[in-house]
Design a protein around this motif. Sequence first.
Motif, PDB file in Angstrom:
ATOM      1  N   LYS A   1      66.567  41.701  -2.947  1.00 39.45           N
ATOM      2  CA  LYS A   1      65.622  40.593  -3.092  1.00 39.45           C
ATOM      3  C   LYS A   1      65.584  39.730  -1.832  1.00 39.45           C
ATOM      4  O   LYS A   1      64.496  39.393  -1.334  1.00 39.45           O
TER       5      LYS A   1
ATOM      6  N   SER B   1      47.719  46.146  -8.072  1.00 39.55           N
ATOM      7  CA  SER B   1      46.902  45.477  -9.079  1.00 39.55           C
ATOM      8  C   SER B   1      45.634  46.286  -9.328  1.00 39.55           C
ATOM      9  O   SER B   1      45.136  46.976  -8.436  1.00 39.55           O
TER      10      SER B   1
ATOM     11  N   GLN C   1      52.577  35.179  -2.556  1.00 37.41           N
ATOM     12  CA  GLN C   1      53.100  35.168  -3.923  1.00 37.41           C
ATOM     13  C   GLN C   1      52.701  36.443  -4.671  1.00 37.41           C
ATOM     14  O   GLN C   1      53.540  37.071  -5.344  1.00 37.41           O
ATOM     15  N   GLN C   2      51.440  36.863  -4.531  1.00 38.57           N
ATOM     16  CA  GLN C   2      51.002  38.089  -5.191  1.00 38.57           C
ATOM     17  C   GLN C   2      51.730  39.306  -4.619  1.00 38.57           C
ATOM     18  O   GLN C   2      52.117  40.213  -5.360  1.00 38.57           O
ATOM     19  N   ARG C   3      51.907  39.318  -3.302  1.00 35.70           N
ATOM     20  CA  ARG C   3      52.560  40.467  -2.677  1.00 35.70           C
ATOM     21  C   ARG C   3      54.038  40.526  -3.038  1.00 35.70           C
ATOM     22  O   ARG C   3      54.588  41.605  -3.295  1.00 35.70           O
TER      23      ARG C   3
ATOM     24  N   THR D   1      55.418  39.435  -5.762  1.00 34.09           N
ATOM     25  CA  THR D   1      55.500  39.896  -7.153  1.00 34.09           C
ATOM     26  C   THR D   1      55.458  41.418  -7.199  1.00 34.09           C
ATOM     27  O   THR D   1      56.237  42.062  -7.921  1.00 34.09           O
ATOM     28  N   PHE D   2      54.557  41.996  -6.426  1.00 25.89           N
ATOM     29  CA  PHE D   2      54.433  43.452  -6.347  1.00 25.89           C
ATOM     30  C   PHE D   2      55.695  44.079  -5.748  1.00 25.89           C
ATOM     31  O   PHE D   2      56.241  45.061  -6.276  1.00 25.89           O
TER      32      PHE D   2
ATOM     33  N   LEU E   1      58.829  42.882  -5.531  1.00 20.54           N
ATOM     34  CA  LEU E   1      60.007  42.750  -6.388  1.00 20.54           C
ATOM     35  C   LEU E   1      59.892  43.634  -7.629  1.00 20.54           C
ATOM     36  O   LEU E   1      60.904  44.136  -8.132  1.00 20.54           O
ATOM     37  N   ARG E   2      58.670  43.827  -8.103  1.00 18.82           N
ATOM     38  CA  ARG E   2      58.460  44.762  -9.208  1.00 18.82           C
ATOM     39  C   ARG E   2      58.793  46.188  -8.766  1.00 18.82           C
ATOM     40  O   ARG E   2      59.425  46.956  -9.498  1.00 18.82           O
TER      41      ARG E   2
END
Length: 333
Positions: A220, A285, A296-298, A300-301, A303-304
């Motif tokens: 992370k 997405s 923030q969107q990237r 999230t992707f 870390l997923r």
Amino acid sequence: MQKCDNPRCPVCYPNWKEEEAAAKKRAEEDKQDCIDCWRFYQKKAEAIVSVDDPIARNRSINAAYAQLWWDDRRFQWAGLAAFASKQVGCGLLNAAEMIGKSASDSVANLRKVASVGPAAWMTAYGAQSAVSAATAESGAKVYQMLAKGNTSLFLDVWPLHMFYKKFGLARLKRCLPERKLLRSSVLWPIENSVPFAEERPQILSAFSAIDSGRIADGVKDLAIHEQINILQPAMYNDPTFALLMRANQFAWALHIPTGSAREIQLAFANQCTVTGANAKNERFSKEPLANLADPQQRMTFVLRAAQRFDQLLHDPLKKYDVENSLYLIAHAR
């Protein structure tokens, strides 16, 4: 006689000058040794990326990341990075295809000019020519930015892993401040947007986590460093590149037939894409207005994807497919 608290007292410490000089010399030698070690690993990294062709260079980078993971399974970020960098290579191939297609269109247009004359050609084919030019320009921009980001990230993170692997956490902590003294003497393609070897808290926290066995925390922290500290200012803050990424997402999600739009995904395989109900991949997405340039969107992707990678590595069956793919990537196949 009990010695006083003044380390420079000539009575209590008659040799204080010599001892102080010796300590200063040791500190200077240790500092120089840190610099020399950093330079050694930076030059090794430069040798890996010395290939002129960005696509061939990408394969070398992928292999180096995968080999890091094979050599030390604690370097889970490197295994994830091998797949992510491979995906960058797929983007390079797609961008090269866009450039090649527009070049073919240009040749066809030249033939039309010869056959119908310049005035008639402008009337009949002017719009088509403009589209071809835009495709060429977009492909070239994406190709340039992907290659630059891919190379720069490797030059930053691979030497950190190698230094920690060789010398351990304590020496990494002691020597990390000296790395920036190599500025202007090492290869660093993004010097206009990101200073080389800027000290970031995520670096030491990542390797501290790795050292204590908290692998997920290490992944992370390195992901944050990779995406926010390096790639955001180097690539995604570029308004043209960000717009092109949004256009790609919009066209792919709405099935607009551009001929070049591709789904943004991370495939845990040595291929560019995988399909099927049990596909080992992570999608960015399905939303047409999703924005990869938004940190923030990237994140999230990313870390997923990191969580999915960890799950695959711990799956009693699927882990063998992932390991085999990393083996093939490590050997540039």
